[in-house]
Design a protein around this motif. Structure first.
Motif, PDB file in Angstrom:
ATOM      1  N   SER A  50      80.272  27.570  18.008  1.00 56.77           N
ATOM      2  CA  SER A  50      78.880  27.476  17.540  1.00 56.77           C
ATOM      3  C   SER A  50      78.757  26.786  16.190  1.00 56.77           C
ATOM      4  N   LYS A  56      69.421  23.920  17.202  1.00 54.22           N
ATOM      5  CA  LYS A  56      68.686  23.590  18.419  1.00 54.22           C
ATOM      6  C   LYS A  56      69.614  23.505  19.626  1.00 54.22           C
ATOM      7  N   GLU A  57      70.767  22.859  19.451  1.00 53.47           N
ATOM      8  CA  GLU A  57      71.719  22.710  20.553  1.00 53.47           C
ATOM      9  C   GLU A  57      72.329  24.061  20.924  1.00 53.47           C
ATOM     10  N   ARG A  58      72.625  24.862  19.906  1.00 53.16           N
ATOM     11  CA  ARG A  58      73.183  26.193  20.179  1.00 53.16           C
ATOM     12  C   ARG A  58      72.222  27.021  21.021  1.00 53.16           C
ATOM     13  N   GLU A  59      70.955  27.017  20.661  1.00 53.48           N
ATOM     14  CA  GLU A  59      69.987  27.827  21.397  1.00 53.48           C
ATOM     15  C   GLU A  59      69.737  27.277  22.800  1.00 53.48           C
ATOM     16  N   ARG A  60      69.817  25.969  22.954  1.00 51.81           N
ATOM     17  CA  ARG A  60      69.669  25.372  24.288  1.00 51.81           C
ATOM     18  C   ARG A  60      70.799  25.860  25.197  1.00 51.81           C
ATOM     19  N   LEU A  61      72.023  25.846  24.663  1.00 49.80           N
ATOM     20  CA  LEU A  61      73.180  26.288  25.449  1.00 49.80           C
ATOM     21  C   LEU A  61      73.146  27.791  25.695  1.00 49.80           C
ATOM     22  N   ASP A  63      70.630  29.624  26.105  1.00 47.20           N
ATOM     23  CA  ASP A  63      69.656  29.891  27.154  1.00 47.20           C
ATOM     24  C   ASP A  63      70.233  29.612  28.547  1.00 47.20           C
ATOM     25  N   ILE A  64      71.196  28.691  28.623  1.00 52.21           N
ATOM     26  CA  ILE A  64      71.849  28.375  29.901  1.00 52.21           C
ATOM     27  C   ILE A  64      72.919  29.407  30.235  1.00 52.21           C
ATOM     28  N   SER A 167      73.871  33.227  18.436  1.00 49.71           N
ATOM     29  CA  SER A 167      72.467  33.242  18.842  1.00 49.71           C
ATOM     30  C   SER A 167      71.868  34.639  18.672  1.00 49.71           C
TER      31      SER A 167
END
Length: 231
Positions: A50, A56-61, A63-64, A167
């Motif tokens: 992380s 932004k990228e961390r939260e996108r991932l 969520d997946i 996160s």
């Protein structure tokens, strides 16, 4: 459905934390599991430690990958203080919480073959033995543990655990800020955090969020006492 399907195949787990060095707020540990042959899938998603990702990228991932089996251990600042009062090191506390997370995850999916751990101990074998101590007598006391320094950089499954832990801690920090105001990142290296603590050291609502046995807090308290004596 996803968890039921995973019961038919062997899994690996990764373990990492967020907030270890913070002076305010919780430490969060994550045990994250995926199919043994799915590391490439995580890589293709862009999963990595992380610290190498933007917020932004961390939260996108996050969520997946939150749909994969995982367990979170959120250790409050108060609980960390209580461990330290008992002379229990942060490494020992982490090992106990990792074992708790592994046992909980195993109870749900029951086919974890190995676990990869980012070791805070300079000698990784020592951290493995710490964890095993708390697994003794459980169904997974003989699980394969790969304990390495910088495992979060080497193994995507540990990177996934890092993302989920970070996160989760960030959400905890946001909740704290709604109550306390903006105190910065919560780490000793953050001048905004230190100034906030200095100004609010005796605030009743801040007390449960402070790691009172942290050296940073001890120094701030000593400074306050000396200033009071001076005036």
């Amino acid at each position: 459905f996803y968890v039921r399907r995973l019961r038919k195949i062997m899994l690996i787990a990764g373990v990492d934390e967020a907030g270890r060095g913070a002076v305010l707020g919780p430490l969060v540990l994550c045990v994250f599991a995926i199919e043994e042959d799915a590391s490439d899938r995580l890589k293709q998603m862009g999963v990595k430690d992380s610290k190498l990702l933007s917020d932004k990228e961390r939260e996108r991932l996050a969520d997946i990958i939150k749909h994969y089996p995982h367990e979170l251990q959120i250790v409050s600042a108060h609980e960390i203080t209580e461990y330290m009062k008992k002379k229990i090191s942060i490494n020992e506390m982490e090992a106990e919480k990792i074992a708790d997370g592994l046992k909980l995850l195993h109870a749900r999916i029951r086919n974890i073959g190995a676990v990869y751990v980012d070791s805070p101990d300079p000698i990784p074998k020592k951290f493995e033995l710490r964890i095993r101590k708390y697994l003794k007598g459980s169904a997974i006391e003989n699980i394969k543990i790969i304990s390495e320094n910088k495992a979060d950089f080497r193994y995507p499954v540990v990177g996934a655990a890092s993302i989920m832990a970070k996160s989760t801690r960030e959400k905890e920090v946001l909740d704290m800020k709604k109550e306390l105001g903006d105190f910065g990142a919560g780490y000793p290296s953050d001048e905004k955090t230190i100034e906030f603590i200095r100004k609010n050291l005796n605030s009743p609502k801040l007390q449960k969020y402070i790691r009172h046995r942290w050296e940073t807090i001890t120094r701030l308290k000593m400074t306050e006492i000396k200033l009071e004596e001076f005036f």
